[in-house]
Design an enzyme around this catalytic site. Structure first.
Site, PDB file in Angstrom:
ATOM      1  N   GLY A 191       0.878  -1.182   0.000  1.00  0.00           N
ATOM      2  CA  GLY A 191       0.000   0.000   0.000  1.00  0.00           C
ATOM      3  C   GLY A 191       0.906   1.219   0.000  1.00  0.00           C
ATOM      4  N   GLY A 234       1.565   4.674   3.535  1.00  0.00           N
ATOM      5  CA  GLY A 234       2.671   3.806   3.118  1.00  0.00           C
ATOM      6  C   GLY A 234       3.860   4.598   2.612  1.00  0.00           C
ATOM      7  N   ASP A 272       2.004  -1.634  -4.588  1.00  0.00           N
ATOM      8  CA  ASP A 272       0.620  -1.157  -4.668  1.00  0.00           C
ATOM      9  C   ASP A 272      -0.024  -1.773  -5.904  1.00  0.00           C
ATOM     10  OD1 ASP A 272      -0.787   1.509  -3.168  1.00  0.00           O
ATOM     11  OD2 ASP A 272      -1.735   0.863  -5.032  1.00  0.00           O
ATOM     12  N   ARG A 292     -13.310   4.299   3.901  1.00  0.00           N
ATOM     13  CA  ARG A 292     -14.766   4.126   3.938  1.00  0.00           C
ATOM     14  C   ARG A 292     -15.417   5.199   3.074  1.00  0.00           C
ATOM     15  NH1 ARG A 292     -18.075   2.984   9.430  1.00  0.00           N
ATOM     16  NH2 ARG A 292     -20.169   3.319   8.658  1.00  0.00           N
ATOM     17  N   ARG A 339     -20.166  -0.649   7.652  1.00  0.00           N
ATOM     18  CA  ARG A 339     -18.955  -1.081   8.349  1.00  0.00           C
ATOM     19  C   ARG A 339     -18.530  -2.477   7.881  1.00  0.00           C
ATOM     20  NH1 ARG A 339     -17.750  -1.136  14.525  1.00  0.00           N
ATOM     21  NH2 ARG A 339     -19.074  -2.954  14.412  1.00  0.00           N
ATOM     22  N   ASN A 395     -11.536  -4.682   3.023  1.00  0.00           N
ATOM     23  CA  ASN A 395     -10.168  -4.601   3.542  1.00  0.00           C
ATOM     24  C   ASN A 395      -9.631  -5.961   3.979  1.00  0.00           C
ATOM     25  OD1 ASN A 395      -9.800  -1.966   2.908  1.00  0.00           O
ATOM     26  ND2 ASN A 395     -10.095  -1.158   4.969  1.00  0.00           N
ATOM     27  N   ASN A 398      -7.157  -0.220   8.650  1.00  0.00           N
ATOM     28  CA  ASN A 398      -8.289  -0.252   9.594  1.00  0.00           C
ATOM     29  C   ASN A 398      -9.407  -1.173   9.119  1.00  0.00           C
ATOM     30  OD1 ASN A 398      -7.743   1.352  11.898  1.00  0.00           O
ATOM     31  ND2 ASN A 398      -7.684   3.145  10.569  1.00  0.00           N
ATOM     32  N   ARG A 401      -0.845  11.670  19.969  1.00  0.00           N
ATOM     33  CA  ARG A 401      -1.827  12.759  19.862  1.00  0.00           C
ATOM     34  C   ARG A 401      -2.033  13.387  21.236  1.00  0.00           C
ATOM     35  NH1 ARG A 401      -5.568   9.673  15.482  1.00  0.00           N
ATOM     36  NH2 ARG A 401      -4.630  10.673  13.673  1.00  0.00           N
ATOM     37  N   HIS A 419      -8.509   1.000  18.754  1.00  0.00           N
ATOM     38  CA  HIS A 419      -8.242   2.261  18.051  1.00  0.00           C
ATOM     39  C   HIS A 419      -9.577   2.824  17.566  1.00  0.00           C
ATOM     40  CE1 HIS A 419      -6.116   5.195  15.779  1.00  0.00           C
ATOM     41  NE2 HIS A 419      -6.379   4.687  14.613  1.00  0.00           N
TER      42      HIS A 419
END
Ligand code: APR
Length: 311
Positions: free
Chosen positions: A8, A13, A32, A81, A87, A94, A119, A150, A174
């Site tokens: 990716g 990436g 990729d 998304r 979801r 993925n 994710n 963060r 996460h």
């Protein structure tokens, strides 16, 4: 020279490759599905090496054969998304991408350690481990370093103290249910709770929980990539230099914290063998409740995956 392959070559990436090249840690391969893109980014980055004075080979490819003999495989391949996508739609799309990336890379690099970013991160790391059959030491997920960074950045902004003096620990899944541990976080050894008024600390915790969304709202197209990729570079460095560095990462739980058969964000020690051990904190009741709530939500996504993919 060590070798790291990044599957990716999108924002995360390719930025991970950038941070890694700066550290002159390993030769790099970008893979990729988009034709020409990883080759173009690889060549562009290789042409930057004389300027920054780093002897790193960087190539891009659409072929997994280029990843042969990698010490570390970083998986960032995936779809964002899109509006109207459920979801579960995202999960199955993925899962297919990450599943293929894991299986194909393992054929060429049977000894590699996997760092998973795509994710939903905890669940994609679980899929990678189950599909490859690798021992848990060799699969870790990136999330906790990012969430903790963060929080550290927000504390630095609030206090004006160097980011180097600020230690924050954010565990759990996460997502919105992540577990910021204010009791264990400190500024140069002074507990955060003693340093900041309760309302300021609460605001920082809330901003941390929504950190990913804040960036998405600002960027409008795409999600955060500088900090997530910097976190990956730190993990890869800890592994290749055998640092035994303790950082929050997603790891396969085997009874630790009362959890099993799932990936979850906990403090782990990273070294050349990968995830060397999980460190167990003693929680108070409030922390335990947050941790359990987050675990239940991550477990739900694992269960959804098991309904979609045979693992
Ligand atoms: N094989 C290889 N690469 C793929 C595949 C595949 N089957 N399918 C998609 N990709 C590539 C895309 O072509 C794209 O270049 O994955 C890349 C993803 O990059 P971006 O869309 O720029 O997304 P990025 O912001 O890098 O995020 C990647 O990491 O942090 C997580 O939530 C984030 O899951 C997302 C992932």
């Amino acid at each position: 020279m060590n070798k790291i392959s990044i599957i990716g070559a999108g924002m995360t990436g390719s930025t991970a490759a950038h941070w890694l090249a700066e550290r002159e840690l390993a030769d790099l391969v970008l893979v990729d599905v988009v034709e020409g893109m990883p080759q173009g980014k690889g060549l562009d980055m290789a042409e930057a090496m004389p300027i920054i004075g780093k002897d790193v080979e960087i190539v891009g490819s659409n072929d997994y054969a280029a990843t042969k003999g990698s010490d570390i495989i970083i998986i960032t391949a995936g779809l964002p998304r899109k509006p109207g996508m459920s979801r579960d739609d995202l999960l199955s799309a993925n899962a297919e991408i990450v599943g293929k990336a894991a299986a194909e890379t393992l054929k060429h690099s049977p000894d590699a350690i996997y760092i998973v970013l795509t994710n939903p991160l905890d669940t994609m790391a679980y899929l990678t481990m189950k599909l490859t059959g690798l021992p848990r030491e060799r699969v870790v997920g990136q999330a906790g370093i990012l969430d903790s960074a963060r929080m550290r950045a927000f504390v630095a902004m609030e206090t004006g103290v160097s980011v180097e003096n600020i230690d924050c620990y954010v565990l759990g899944g996460h997502g919105d249910e992540m577990v910021p541990l204010t009791r264990h976080s400190n500024i140069a050894g002074v507990p955060l709770r003693d340093y900041l008024p309760a309302d300021r600390l609460e605001a920082i915790v809330n901003r941390t929980r929504k950190g990913g969304g804040e960036i998405v709202n600002l960027l409008k197209t795409g999600s955060a990539f500088y900090a997530p990729s910097a976190a990956v570079a730190q993990m890869a460095e800890a592994i290749l230099k055998d640092k035994h560095l303790i950082v929050p990462c997603a790891a396969y739980m085997n009874g630790e914290y009362g959890l099993s058969d799932m990936f979850f964000g906990v403090p782990v020690q990273l070294g050349r063998k990968g995830m060397e051990r999980i460190i167990e904190y003693k929680f108070d009741d409030e922390e335990k409740a947050m941790f359990e709530k987050s675990a239940a939500s991550v477990k739900e996504t694992h269960e959804a995956l098991k309904k979609l993919v045979k693992i």
